[in-house]
Design a protein around this motif. Structure first.
Motif, short mmCIF file in Angstrom:
data_model
loop_
_atom_site.label_atom_id
_atom_site.label_comp_id
_atom_site.label_asym_id
_atom_site.label_seq_id
_atom_site.Cartn_x
_atom_site.Cartn_y
_atom_site.Cartn_z
N LEU A 179 2.01 -0.64 6.87
CA LEU A 179 1.66 -1.34 8.11
C LEU A 179 0.46 -2.26 7.84
N VAL A 180 0.15 -3.11 8.81
CA VAL A 180 -0.95 -4.07 8.65
C VAL A 180 -2.02 -3.79 9.69
N TYR A 181 -3.27 -3.80 9.25
CA TYR A 181 -4.41 -3.58 10.16
C TYR A 181 -4.65 -4.83 11.00
N CYS A 225 0.82 -1.22 0.00
CA CYS A 225 0.00 0.00 0.00
C CYS A 225 0.85 1.26 0.00
N GLY A 226 2.15 1.13 -0.28
CA GLY A 226 3.01 2.29 -0.37
C GLY A 226 3.44 2.82 0.99
N CYS A 271 -2.50 -1.86 5.16
CA CYS A 271 -3.08 -2.96 4.39
C CYS A 271 -4.07 -3.72 5.27
N VAL A 272 -5.27 -3.93 4.74
CA VAL A 272 -6.31 -4.66 5.46
C VAL A 272 -6.34 -6.09 4.95
N PRO A 273 -5.95 -7.07 5.75
CA PRO A 273 -5.90 -8.46 5.28
C PRO A 273 -7.26 -8.97 4.84
N ARG A 274 -7.22 -9.84 3.82
CA ARG A 274 -8.40 -10.55 3.30
C ARG A 274 -9.45 -9.64 2.68
N LYS A 275 -9.16 -8.35 2.56
CA LYS A 275 -10.12 -7.43 1.95
C LYS A 275 -9.56 -6.77 0.69
N ALA A 276 -8.29 -7.00 0.38
CA ALA A 276 -7.64 -6.34 -0.75
C ALA A 276 -7.87 -4.84 -0.69
#
Length: 471
Positions: free
Chosen positions: A414-416, A308-309, A314-319
């Motif tokens: 980062l990851v949500y 996501c730059g 980034c939200v997993p499993r939701k693209a």
């Protein structure tokens, strides 16, 4: 172009080579030998080839493998840059590139010469790339795609492209701890070998800072054993990437591909570090129209370093991609949350005032095992550790464990995570001041002071019926 070849080798390759070249020319992919002309299969001292400035085809071959499957030549990179490359002709994919620090200009002339060593020079005669430390009599391109400079009386090469990889490994090519790293075409990611592991790294500041985001340790290696030799890696035609001990060749681990159990040994295989930072394996079988994906080191999109730059979430499993500051959310494509950073926070910023701060709940780091950390910290203590260190760009705190993970490089994606106890603190570098900004700020301050004084005077005049001269 001057080119001389061994008639015996050329005669054996002519039938296959001409068909391959003619097919590529019809597709408009290469400028090659015309029908009936023998393809060049070796270069001798005195060889010279000139790049046709602004050529319409993106690849100009000058040397062919005997099989006709590979060619060395001038390659157009991007919109208008020039590089030297070995290209897999059926797919037009470059399996090796010279990748000089300064690429040539496709719209201008360039020259490739061989006189003991290969040299690529630009339009002004400046050196773009050369085979350093090698003096040979002949250059050949093997059917494995290995570009070789050798002497007539020796079987071992003086120089070979297999020892100088770019972003791709192929069958028969060993990748060792002493090899140059495998670097993605966009120069942002690198694969390196340690004594008993292989790791993927982000590249910042020209490689001066290279944090790891993926690591695989050889299953049967013993890194604590000081006498055990380091590992090296090699692709196997049976469908795996093996890790072996140098010297004896004992296999200590296997990364199996999807086709491992299919006995697909006739396919041509490659492993490439792609521009998204993932290490993938592909194969090309007889009659293929496209490369088939066979392996990927990182399976989930959000586990990649930059899906996501910079300053993305980034939200997993939701693209889905969001920005850390909640300003943008998009499905699929990464929003432009913030420009990629190219300079650190320490230079000329001893007071620590050159950044803004973003705080966000429900965040984590996909590769936190690779980050420096502190334990038994509160969220406030975690933030303070980073805030007072100009080499720290961010910190992520896990309330459940008390772990404080420190990001000592420019913030990427980062990851949500749906946990309010996971909080992040991130520095966003302020844009550089433009010339005249300081003067404009000083003038504005004087204007504001003057307006304040005038306002006070007007107020006083309304009350007393007069106003003294202030300036």
């Amino acid at each position: 172009m001057k080119c001389r070849g061994d008639p015996a080798i050329a005669a054996a390759a002519a039938a296959i080579g001409v068909l391959c070249v003619a097919s590529a020319v019809l597709l408009g992919l290469v400028d090659g030998a015309t029908e009936g002309e023998e393809p060049t299969t070796q270069l001798l001292n005195g060889f010279t080839a000139a790049h046709a400035a602004g050529a319409p085809a993106p690849f100009q071959p000058v040397l062919y493998a005997p099989s006709g499957a590979f060619a060395l030549g001038f390659l157009r990179v991007g919109a208008g840059s020039l590089d030297l490359a070995v290209v897999h002709l059926p797919s037009s994919f470059p399996v090796w590139r010279a990748t000089p620090a300064r690429l040539g200009d496709w719209s201008r002339p360039a020259t490739l010469t061989f006189d003991g060593g290969l040299e690529l020079t630009g339009h002004n005669g400046g050196m773009l790339w050369q085979t350093l430390g090698a003096v040979g009599d002949v250059v050949v391109l093997l059917n494995s795609s290995n570009l070789v400079v050798r002497r007539f009386e020796k079987t071992l090469p003086e120089w070979e492209s297999f020892r100088h990889p770019s972003d791709t490994l192929v069958l028969g090519q060993n990748f060792t701890a002493s090899s140059p790293p495998l670097v993605s075409a966009n120069r942002r990611f690198a694969l390196r070998l340690g004594k008993a592991y292989m790791a993927l790294h982000m590249e910042f500041y020209g490689g001066q800072t290279a944090p790891a985001y993926w690591r695989h340790t050889a299953l049967m290696a013993q890194p604590e054993n000081a006498t055990e030799p380091p590992v090296y890696g090699s692709l196997d035609a049976r469908g795996f990437f093996g890790l072996y001990l140098e010297g004896g060749g004992q296999r200590v681990d296997v990364l199996s591909f999807d086709t491992f159990a299919q006995n697909l040994t006739a396919a041509f295989r490659r492993m490439t570090l792609d521009d998204d930072g993932n290490l993938r394996a592909y194969y090309w079988a007889s009659g293929s129209k496209a490369w088939a994906s066979d392996y990927r080191a990182i399976s989930e999109r959000c586990d990649l370093p930059t899906p996501c730059g910079a300053y993305g979430l980034c939200v997993p499993r939701k693209a889905e991609c969001q920005c850390l500051d909640n300003s943008t959310s998009t499905a699929g494509a990464a929003p432009s949350c913030h420009a990629e950073e190219t300079a650190d926070l320490c230079a000329g910023n001893q007071l620590g005032l050159g950044f803004d701060v973003v705080r966000r709940k429900r965040v984590s780091v996909a590769y936190k095992e690779e980050l420096p950390f502190e334990t038994n910290r509160t969220a406030e203590e975690c933030e303070a550790v980073c805030a007072g260190n100009c080499s720290c760009w961010g910190a992520v705190h896990s309330g459940a464990s008390g772990y404080c993970y420190l990001i000592d490089f420019p913030v990427e994606t980062l990851v949500y995570e749906a946990d309010d106890r996971k909080v992040g603190y991130f520095k966003v570098k302020k844009p550089p001041a433009r010339p005249g900004d300081a003067l404009a700020s000083a003038v504005l301050s004087l204007v504001l002071v003057g307006l304040a004084a005038a306002g006070a005077c007007i107020g006083l005049g309304l009350q007393t019926g007069g106003c003294k001269r202030l300036f």
